[in-house]
Write a protein that holds these residues in place. Sequence first.
Motif, short mmCIF file in Angstrom:
data_model
loop_
_atom_site.label_atom_id
_atom_site.label_comp_id
_atom_site.label_asym_id
_atom_site.label_seq_id
_atom_site.Cartn_x
_atom_site.Cartn_y
_atom_site.Cartn_z
N PRO A 233 0.62 -1.08 -0.12
CA PRO A 233 -0.04 -0.02 0.01
C PRO A 233 0.81 1.17 -0.09
CG PRO A 233 -0.53 -1.36 1.77
CD PRO A 233 0.68 -1.93 1.31
N GLY A 263 -5.34 3.41 4.67
CA GLY A 263 -4.81 2.75 3.64
C GLY A 263 -5.31 3.81 2.51
N ASN A 266 -2.77 0.59 -3.59
CA ASN A 266 -1.83 -0.36 -3.48
C ASN A 266 -1.30 -0.91 -4.80
OD1 ASN A 266 -4.16 -1.81 -4.08
ND2 ASN A 266 -3.36 -3.63 -2.82
N ASP A 303 -2.07 -5.26 1.02
CA ASP A 303 -3.03 -4.15 1.35
C ASP A 303 -3.38 -4.47 2.77
OD1 ASP A 303 -5.02 -2.15 0.76
OD2 ASP A 303 -6.12 -3.42 -0.55
#
Length: 343
Positions: A233, A263, A266, A303
């Motif tokens: 990510p 996040g 990614n 991720d």
Amino acid sequence: MPNQTILVTGANGEIGHGLIQYLAEQDGTKIVALDLHPLDETIQRKCHRMVIGDILDNGVLETLFSAHDFDTIFHLAALLSTRAERQPPLAHRVNVDGTLNLLEVAVTQSRLQGREIKFIYPSSIAVYGLPNLHIKQDAGKIKENAWTESRTMYGINKLYCEQLGRYYANFYRQLDVEVTKGRVDFRCLRFPGLISADTLPTGGTSDYAPEMLHHAAQDKPYACFVREDTRIPFMAMPDAITALLSLDSAAREKLSSHVYNVGAFNPSAGEIYGRIRRAFRDAAVTFSPDAKRQAIVDSWPGDVDDSAARADWGWQPAYDFERAFAEYLIPAVTRRYESPSGN
Ligand code: SER
């Protein structure tokens, strides 16, 4: 956060640069910057005070805390993962002992004054350690409590400091006879690799993404140290700053944890190169994996699950992969290298 006094450690680093620019726009905010090195002039002008000193020097910290009543500490100073792997004892001193020193002066000040001091701490996806690529690929989005057996000194340092923060917030000197009011309100984000148009990180293992971009913008070839299919990510710097500020301003009763994944996007290293090439057609990137650094990146998640941050304090990145490059990174990095000073 109007009329606050804020300490930023590691102020001259990547996140420090971005954060200070935003903090300086808030009315009445007094920024005290601490770094081993003098701040760039543009950033220095935005600070109330700049102190050149070491977080390992208790004298420096005590002098700072006796001169200022800090409301919030952004403790950014750290040695990143590649550098930490080259100097593990130094990394432990800076990343762990330095954090402990700061928590200690912060809790002492908060107890003396009977008030809370916020302690905002950037942790990292480096706290994770997936044992192999198969498991990484099957694991999908990783939750905060899964796979935390990091293989790096930096990751272990960060994971331990998250625990230290939780201890200082909830259990510090729990055997004391008298209950003291003040405490440290410890809040932590686990950042993905960060990409800034203004600064290059030093000593990280996610650095291949920003390095690829900055080389392309300067028309320089770049040998990428991970495979094309490598995926972790990433986040654009403005979102990293938004995340820090949003976590800082969240109401404490909304926070179900001290530690949150955040996040944004990614892409694989190859996809990053593809996107860069759309903007800089002559970008010359070769993939020459360094097996040892590759192994570190392969142990980091593909991720992260940031649903807790979204639910508790409304985390929402403004920049997905395309927008980060189209609206922030490419224009800003182009301007940066077009200007004669490179600023
Ligand atoms: N960017 C950090 C590093 O590469 C990881 O969060 O060390």
